[in-house]
Design a protein around this motif. Structure first.
Motif, PDB file in Angstrom:
ATOM      1  N   LYS A 408       0.860  -1.185   0.000  1.00  0.00           N
ATOM      2  CA  LYS A 408       0.000   0.000   0.000  1.00  0.00           C
ATOM      3  C   LYS A 408       0.891   1.228   0.000  1.00  0.00           C
ATOM      4  CE  LYS A 408      -0.743   0.189   5.034  1.00  0.00           C
ATOM      5  NZ  LYS A 408       0.242   1.220   5.344  1.00  0.00           N
ATOM      6  N   GLY A 409       0.313   2.335  -0.431  1.00  0.00           N
ATOM      7  CA  GLY A 409       1.077   3.575  -0.485  1.00  0.00           C
ATOM      8  C   GLY A 409       0.347   4.602  -1.314  1.00  0.00           C
ATOM      9  N   ALA A 410       1.068   5.612  -1.752  1.00  0.00           N
ATOM     10  CA  ALA A 410       0.473   6.638  -2.594  1.00  0.00           C
ATOM     11  C   ALA A 410      -0.108   5.986  -3.849  1.00  0.00           C
ATOM     12  CB  ALA A 410       1.529   7.663  -2.971  1.00  0.00           C
ATOM     13  N   PRO A 411      -1.335   6.351  -4.236  1.00  0.00           N
ATOM     14  CA  PRO A 411      -1.922   5.749  -5.441  1.00  0.00           C
ATOM     15  C   PRO A 411      -1.011   5.867  -6.655  1.00  0.00           C
ATOM     16  CG  PRO A 411      -3.587   6.987  -4.249  1.00  0.00           C
ATOM     17  CD  PRO A 411      -2.288   7.254  -3.568  1.00  0.00           C
ATOM     18  N   GLU A 412      -0.300   7.000  -6.762  1.00  0.00           N
ATOM     19  CA  GLU A 412       0.617   7.173  -7.908  1.00  0.00           C
ATOM     20  C   GLU A 412       1.726   6.133  -7.885  1.00  0.00           C
ATOM     21  OE1 GLU A 412      -0.672  11.351  -6.472  1.00  0.00           O
ATOM     22  OE2 GLU A 412      -0.205   9.382  -5.607  1.00  0.00           O
ATOM     23  N   ALA A 413       2.185   5.767  -6.678  1.00  0.00           N
ATOM     24  CA  ALA A 413       3.248   4.761  -6.565  1.00  0.00           C
ATOM     25  C   ALA A 413       2.741   3.391  -7.007  1.00  0.00           C
ATOM     26  CB  ALA A 413       3.752   4.708  -5.130  1.00  0.00           C
ATOM     27  N   LEU A 414       1.520   3.038  -6.600  1.00  0.00           N
ATOM     28  CA  LEU A 414       0.954   1.739  -6.997  1.00  0.00           C
ATOM     29  C   LEU A 414       0.661   1.703  -8.482  1.00  0.00           C
ATOM     30  CD1 LEU A 414       0.385  -0.707  -5.090  1.00  0.00           C
ATOM     31  CD2 LEU A 414       0.729   1.436  -3.887  1.00  0.00           C
ATOM     32  N   MET A 415       0.244   2.833  -9.028  1.00  0.00           N
ATOM     33  CA  MET A 415      -0.043   2.880 -10.458  1.00  0.00           C
ATOM     34  C   MET A 415       1.223   2.662 -11.285  1.00  0.00           C
ATOM     35  SD  MET A 415      -2.807   6.024 -10.441  1.00  0.00           S
ATOM     36  CE  MET A 415      -3.005   6.145 -12.215  1.00  0.00           C
ATOM     37  N   LYS A 416       2.364   3.064 -10.741  1.00  0.00           N
ATOM     38  CA  LYS A 416       3.630   2.892 -11.451  1.00  0.00           C
ATOM     39  C   LYS A 416       4.044   1.426 -11.532  1.00  0.00           C
ATOM     40  CE  LYS A 416       5.872   7.372 -10.551  1.00  0.00           C
ATOM     41  NZ  LYS A 416       7.026   8.032  -9.866  1.00  0.00           N
ATOM     42  N   VAL A 417       3.725   0.651 -10.486  1.00  0.00           N
ATOM     43  CA  VAL A 417       4.224  -0.738 -10.432  1.00  0.00           C
ATOM     44  C   VAL A 417       3.194  -1.761 -10.898  1.00  0.00           C
ATOM     45  CG1 VAL A 417       5.858  -0.205  -8.591  1.00  0.00           C
ATOM     46  CG2 VAL A 417       3.561  -0.974  -7.989  1.00  0.00           C
ATOM     47  N   CYS A 418       1.969  -1.321 -11.196  1.00  0.00           N
ATOM     48  CA  CYS A 418       0.926  -2.222 -11.670  1.00  0.00           C
ATOM     49  C   CYS A 418       0.699  -2.012 -13.171  1.00  0.00           C
ATOM     50  CB  CYS A 418      -0.389  -1.984 -10.936  1.00  0.00           C
ATOM     51  SG  CYS A 418      -0.307  -2.349  -9.163  1.00  0.00           S
ATOM     52  N   ALA A 419       0.296  -3.116 -13.840  1.00  0.00           N
ATOM     53  CA  ALA A 419       0.003  -3.024 -15.278  1.00  0.00           C
ATOM     54  C   ALA A 419      -1.355  -2.353 -15.454  1.00  0.00           C
ATOM     55  CB  ALA A 419       0.000  -4.427 -15.897  1.00  0.00           C
TER      56      ALA A 419
END
Length: 833
Positions: A408-419
């Motif tokens: 979990k973390g900043a939505p922008e961070a998760l968006m970077k690592v997810c397809a």
């Protein structure tokens, strides 16, 4: 051996074993030699004023003036007593502050984890060190989990060092900082026997650096002492040439030298600072360095974080977006997709949560899950909060091969690592915009199915699947709008520096009427600006979002480069660099990490930013009152100096109008006046409606001293007129001396009252709550009356009883030579109206 270690790591020492270890090895502290009161006594004995008094006493005894000699000795004892009492008050105040700022640490004793003061830890203790704390003693690691330490305090190397019980790198050292994970360590060395203690012992006698105001005071007193020494030799030479009497000439020169030395100023400064810190402590603001008190009144910018400072830090899970549904759902409408999302978010949190959002996730999971799986899984790997924007990942295993990897973390961070497809990004961004516009704090959640044993170096290298968004509401504190308005009224800018996103922060800021919500800057945008561009931008922007430690530090340094005096609030490990760089680092007492408290200069005990309004008001009050005290000292010293010098230098009919006994009596009055009366003065009504005082301001510039000099000269003129009046009417020397002395005492009393404010009238300040002023003035009047009407004292001071008219004219002249200043204050108030 391993089983024994595990047993003791669980049970720790018993209370009896702790006492035995402390008796054998002592306390965990570097022992300082020397007693502060003895040190103060030594400084008094070497003080120029003490030496002058002692020489004067000896001369009186040699001349056969036993009464004067005894009086001087009594005065020396009394002044020494006052100085030691002031030192005792200051020392007691500072000791109380030191007691409150003692770092705490966690140990295992009698089978339980307890918090103790760092100095109470003993050899053999099992200490628990975790992220956000500093190591209290040297030890050897028994158990650890993803444990890393910053050892720059010892090695100079800023990069964290990974440590575990295996291998050579299995020791921890006092003073180093835990940047990740947790460890249980057995204490091997404490106090001066630690690696840091051995360094500290060699630095034991290094003095704390003086503040700018301390340097100004020291330089001023030094110059006055040199002037006194020069004039002493000149006056002694002139008198000896004329009279050829060594001791009589020496006594006259000593009288003048004593009148010049303003030894009350450094005493007043140390008293004001120490008691100011004590007063702040009573308000709930713990001052770690008394020099901070001096800086408080000059603060021009306050940088505050959002969560827990502006808001309540009482996070409640309000809404979620579960990825299978693509819909924002409130808590009361949860279905299976939403419960599954909360479950993943819970696994991405610490097993024992301390963060408000993680506590909320665990609570919702516990109330919504059908089967609590937490007891069946053990965390086997952890990626701490890192990256820009930040995220964190936890890996759990149930012992049968089933693994859970959640982030979990900043939505922008998760968006970077997810397809993500472009359409997916639009859905997430729209949902993020909708949630943040309502003031929610939003986290992204993702999972991974990595099956390898060697985990990648960074969490961003894992393959993640996006699971959704969780949104928390943290309401603003009820009083925070009023707090910010108080800062604005005092001419202080407020800037929010937060790890949250701009939209959420702006929404909360608008709710509390924060100024400047239309301009925001993110940490990433900041890094793209040149130093010159950012130096200008930092003064225009009031909300800094998605800030990481280096970005916070850059904001602080940019503000400082613009000449701002910066106060900064913080609570976490990541805030430590900025807290240390700020002129006034402010840690939160309840939720602040030990590291944040250690590097800060102030600690707010109850996390209420309103206390900073009180602290700044106290800083302004202390500076203003110290200024009054110093200006009073200078004003009253001028007539004393000139009344000793002028009759002597001009060869008037009564050249020795004052002698050392008169000067010492005046010193006994002036000391308590400046250190007791003015220190206890309340805050003036307009103090928090004025702009901050520039830190470069000095008491000792010609502009600042001009009023004091003029007041002193007018008082001198008044006393000289009384002197000449007495001479013209053929009064004898004793009567002339008595009239001039009474005029000086009366001037002193009214100067004390008039200088309680350089703006408001005496009719306003008389209503100030300060009972000490009545006590000190009453004592002054009683003592003066004793000198005028008790025969033994009259003979000692060579006074004579005054007729009613003689006394009246002295009283009137003393009053007139001071009260004129009320006219100047009235003119100033009219011009400001």
């Amino acid at each position: 051996m391993e089983s024994a270690t595990t047993e003791y790591a669980t049970q720790g020492l018993t209370s009896e074993q702790v006492l035995q270890a402390r008796a054998q090895y002592g306390r965990n502290e570097v022992i300082k030699r020397g007693n502060p009161l003895l040190k103060k006594l030594k400084s008094i004995l070497l003080d120029p004023m003490f030496i002058l008094l002692l020489v004067a006493a000896v001369i009186y005894f040699v001349n056969g003036e036993i009464g004067n000699g005894i009086f001087m000795i009594i005065s020396i004892v009394f002044i020494t007593g006052i100085s030691l009492y002031q030192e005792s008050r200051s020392h007691s105040a500072l000791s109380a502050l030191k007691e409150l700022t003692q770092p705490m640490c966690t140990v295992i004793r009698n089978g339980a984890r307890i918090k103790i003061k760092k100095e109470e830890i003993v050899i053999g203790d099992y200490m628990v060190v975790e992220e956000g704390t500093s190591v209290p003693a040297d030890g050897i690691i028994l158990q650890s989990n993803d444990f890393s330490v910053n050892e720059s305090i010892l090695t100079g190397e800023s990069l964290p060092v990974s440590k575990s019980k295996e291998g050579e790198n299995n020791k921890v050292f006092q003073g180093t900082t835990i940047v990740g994970g947790l460890a249980i360590c057995r204490v091997e060395a404490i106090g001066i026997y630690t690696a840091l203690g051995r360094i500290g012992k060699s630095l034991e006698w290094i003095e704390e650096e003086e503040t700018p105001l301390q340097k100004q005071i020291r330089n001023f007193v030094k110059k006055m002492a040199l002037a006194g020494a020069l004039i002493f030799f000149i006056v002694w030479g002139i008198n000896f040439t004329q009279s050829r009497e060594v001791l009589a000439s020496l006594l006259k020169a000593l009288t003048l030298a004593m009148s010049i030395l303003p030894e009350e100023i450094p005493v007043a400064f140390s008293t004001f600072m120490a008691l100011g810190a004590w007063r702040l402590m009573k308000l709930g603001v713990i001052v770690k360095h008394t020099g901070t008190v001096e800086t408080l009144g000059s603060a021009t910018v306050i940088c505050t974080d959002k969560t827990g400072t502006i808001t309540e830090n009482k996070m409640s899970l309000a809404k979620v977006l579960a990825w299978p549904t693509r819909q924002i759902t409130s808590l009361e409408n949860f279905g299976d997709p939403e419960r599954e999302l909360v479950t993943w978010a819970m696994w991405a949190s610490e097993p024992i949560p301390f963060d408000a959002m993680e506590i909320a996730l665990h609570d919702v999971y516990r109330t919504t899950t059908r089967s609590d799986e937490r007891l069946h899984y053990k965390m086997v790997h952890e990626y701490p909060l890192s990256g820009v924007p930040p995220m964190m990942t936890h890996v759990f295993d149930n012992g049968t091969g089933h693994r859970i990897i959640a982030a979990k973390g900043a939505p922008e961070a998760l968006m970077k690592v997810c397809a993500f497809s472009n359409e997916d990004k639009v859905v997430v961004n729209d949902a993020l915009q909708a949630l943040t516009s309502e003031g929610f704090r939003v986290l992204g959640v993702g999972i991974s199915d990595y099956t390898g044993k060697d985990f990648p170096a960074t969490q961003q290298q894992l393959p993640f699947v996006f699971k959704g968004l969780v949104a928390f509401y943290d309401p603003p504190k009820k009083n925070i709008g009023e707090v910010f308005q108080s800062f604005y009224n005092a001419g202080i800018q407020v800037k929010i520096i937060t790890g949250d996103n701009a939209a959420t922060t702006s929404t909360i800021a608008n709710q509390i009427h924060f100024r400047g919500t239309d301009k925001t800057l993110t940490g990433e945008e900041l890094t793209q600006l040149t130093d010159e561009a950012f130096s200008k931008k930092v003064m225009e922007v009031n909300i800094f979002s998605r800030m990481f430690p280096d970005a916070k530090l850059k904001v602080l340094n940019a503000l400082k480069s613009n000449g701002q005096i910066v106060a900064m609030t913080g609570d976490g490990v990541n805030d430590a660099p900025a807290l240390k760089a700020a002129h006034i680092g402010i840690a939160m007492g309840k939720r602040g990490s030990e590291i944040a408290k250690e590097v800060s200069s102030l600690i707010i005990s109850d996390d209420d930013l309103a206390k900073m309004v009180d602290a700044i008001a106290m800083g302004r009050r202390i500076y203003t009152n110290l200024k009054k005290a110093i200006q009073y000292i200078i004003s009253i010293h001028i007539p004393i100096i000139l009344m000793v010098f002028i009759p002597l230098a001009l060869g008037w009919v009564y050249p020795t109008i004052f002698s050392p006994v008169h000067i010492i009596f005046l010193e006994l009055i002036m000391g308590p006046t400046c250190s007791i009366i003015y220190e206890n003065e309340p805050l003036e009504k307009n103090a928090m409606q004025q702009k901050p005082r520039p830190i470069t301001n000095t008491f000792f510039s010609l502009q600042e001293l001009s009023i004091s000099i003029i007041q002193g000269l007018v008082i001198t003129i008044g006393i000289l007129l009384i002197y000449q009046y007495a001479v013209q009417h053929h009064y004898n020397e004793a009567t002339t001396r008595t009239m001039t002395f009474v005029t000086l005492i009366v001037s002193n009393v009214f100067l004390t009252l008039v200088n309680r404010s350089f703006y408001y009238s005496i009719f306003s300040t008389i209503r100030y709550k300060n009972n000490l002023i009545l006590i000190v003035i009453a004592i002054t009047i009683i003592l003066t009356a004793s000198l005028l009407y008790i025969p033994a004292l009259m003979r000692l001071f060579k006074f004579e009883t005054l007729a009613i008219f003689q006394l009246s004219i002295s009283l009137l002249m003393g009053f007139t030579s001071v009260i004129w200043f009320e006219g100047l204050k009235a003119i100033k108030r009219v011009s400001d109206a």
